[in-house]
Design a protein around this motif. Sequence first.
Motif: not given
Length: 191
Positions: A39, A104-108, A35
């Motif tokens: 990022t 996890r963070h979203s791509f957007w 991750e």
Amino acid sequence: MNLLSTFMLAFAMSTDAFAASIGKGAALHRPCLREALRTGLIFGVIEALTPLLGWAIGLAAARYVARWDHWIAFSLLGVLGLRMIYSGLARARADDDPAARPGRHSFWVLALTAFATSIDALTVGVGLAFVDVDILRTAVAIGTATMIMATTGIMLGRMLGSRIGRGAEIGGGVMLIGIGATILAQHLHPF
């Protein structure tokens, strides 16, 4: 612009991404290296593209402002440096509930955050159009430094919190002001 100035600029441009990634890392529940690398890559690519765009915009206007180019670069870098210092000093520390953190963070979300932190690189790119600089080397240096700093920031986020991110942003602002002053000094008093 010499190699040391390029390195300093790349580091200064990466500090806001570092600060943001610390916050992103602090918001995650046990961020893994994958991750963090994801990022870092998103932040690095966006941060490398924005000075190229800014440089193209600045180049289009260069012939109209060639007489004042060093003052423009100094002003843009100075204002941007002051904004980064102010942002670092004003940033509030947020406390999260660790149990509610996502994995996890979203791509957007990452892309929008990366773009928001790269506006300064766009502005720097405009200023660099007025000085003798290898923009591709500079953009790659900025993107690489940002990728490394954002990856590191994610991994450090949970352990260190937002305090170090604020300090890095303030340091980056001081560096930008120093680079702007160096450009101005070199044009007013060539050595």
